[in-house]
Write a protein that holds these residues in place. Sequence first.
Motif, short mmCIF file in Angstrom:
data_model
loop_
_atom_site.label_atom_id
_atom_site.label_comp_id
_atom_site.label_asym_id
_atom_site.label_seq_id
_atom_site.Cartn_x
_atom_site.Cartn_y
_atom_site.Cartn_z
N LEU A 14 -7.19 -4.54 7.76
CA LEU A 14 -6.40 -3.81 7.07
C LEU A 14 -6.58 -2.26 7.21
O LEU A 14 -5.60 -1.36 7.14
N GLY A 15 -7.95 -1.97 7.27
CA GLY A 15 -8.39 -0.33 6.96
C GLY A 15 -8.02 0.31 8.48
O GLY A 15 -7.91 1.44 8.48
N ASN A 16 -7.47 -0.50 9.40
CA ASN A 16 -7.05 0.04 10.57
C ASN A 16 -5.56 0.15 10.99
O ASN A 16 -4.92 0.47 11.92
N LEU A 17 -4.85 -0.38 10.00
CA LEU A 17 -3.25 -0.53 10.03
C LEU A 17 -2.79 0.17 8.93
O LEU A 17 -3.23 0.52 7.98
N LEU A 18 -1.58 0.53 9.46
CA LEU A 18 -0.58 1.57 8.59
C LEU A 18 0.90 1.05 8.96
O LEU A 18 1.20 0.27 10.15
N ARG B 242 6.91 10.32 7.24
CA ARG B 242 7.62 10.19 5.99
C ARG B 242 6.83 9.17 5.04
O ARG B 242 7.06 9.05 3.80
N PHE B 243 5.86 8.55 5.61
CA PHE B 243 5.14 7.35 4.86
C PHE B 243 3.88 8.09 4.32
O PHE B 243 3.06 8.71 5.03
N ALA B 244 3.72 7.94 2.99
CA ALA B 244 2.57 8.44 2.19
C ALA B 244 1.27 7.94 2.77
O ALA B 244 0.31 8.81 2.75
N THR B 245 1.13 6.66 3.15
CA THR B 245 -0.37 6.19 3.68
C THR B 245 -0.42 6.83 4.96
O THR B 245 -1.78 7.03 5.32
N LEU C 70 0.78 -1.46 -0.05
CA LEU C 70 -0.05 -0.16 -0.11
C LEU C 70 0.85 1.30 -0.06
O LEU C 70 0.59 2.17 -0.62
N GLU C 71 1.88 1.39 0.76
CA GLU C 71 2.71 2.44 1.01
C GLU C 71 3.51 2.48 -0.50
O GLU C 71 3.85 3.74 -0.96
#
Length: 390
Positions: A333-337, A363-366, A278-279
Amino acid sequence: DAFQVVVIRPTEERHTYQLYQVVNDRGEPLTEGELLKAKSIEVLASNTDYVAKARSIWDDILKDPGSKTDEYLKWCYMSKVGAEKSQDRYYRAFLETYFCLSDDTIITEKIQAQFMKDLTDLHRDLQICRQLDQGIWPYAEDSSSAEAWKKSVLSTLIVGRKHKLCIPVLLSAYVQNIGKKAKTAEKNFFSYLEICETFFVLVKGVFAWREDRLKDRYLAAAKKMRDPKEKFQSRQFKLLLAEIDPDLVEEECLQKLKNLSYATKGDNSLMKHLCILLETYWPCFDKDGNVYTSRVSDGTNLVYKELSLEHIYPESAPEEIADEDMSANKHRLGNLLIYGKKENSDLKNKPYSLKREAYTKSRFATVSAVGDSIKEWTFKEFESRHKDVC
């Protein structure tokens, strides 16, 4: 008085090497590499230049632990031949299938020249295997044009997820592009790597099949890549792998992604890999899901071992912010980064209102996308994001 010395004088030089293949000075079985080295010197014995070069090659090949060298040799064999060995040992398979030598082959200058070429190619291939096994991009750093995130895809797949099964096919992808301009070679190599990653995530992760289901197709593709007559490219590779199962359909895959859950025990390698994906590709899509770019933003650092998973709604939420609906879905997944391990430790179980500022500076886009666009984290926001990421 406790031992005897027995001197054996072979009548032919080749018998000396055959004896070495059975008896050695350590009381341990010889490795495949040691046996092949002895045979190489035997085949090339009448050409001192070849012998010197062969000794130098084998010194480098055998510098790793024996079991690791044998693993590298096995990958080289599988990559070129497109199959696993049919004999008991790879030593015999190498001689007969890789080097095309039989016990009754008459050693001529032509045979020696071909053997030397094959041995040189084997040395090159083994050095590439050595790099791939460590997740190292196989192109020289000073001349590489590939972005850092592309190189991280390799390390995540092979070192992070331990998908060593793809090494023979990636080795062939490298060999197929020898002689091409560096930028073209790296682009083609990455196209194969990306397909390996996609199917590994689907087969092993989402559908929970054994990754061995990929093996035969990997090896068939590896052999085709090395044959110029096949004109095999990444498109054919994708089609070959897509034949794995007719039930591999989009709707079923999507449903499985929606149902995946973070485990409170274990390393959660699949969830971590999906969040890295995703990132990696988040900036490549617009709000309608259309692809508009082919790379992530500069500076993205996705070193697998340095990353962890962050729960937006806390994994252990304090009583004052506890939410029944969110608690039931906190591991989706929707609650994870994806997050840096060191940075993540500072957030722990803070409420979203206190996390948001850190997210916007991430620094992470997501992560920054969540912080920038979502004012409060409720079940409604979770449902929307879960649908998007899946």
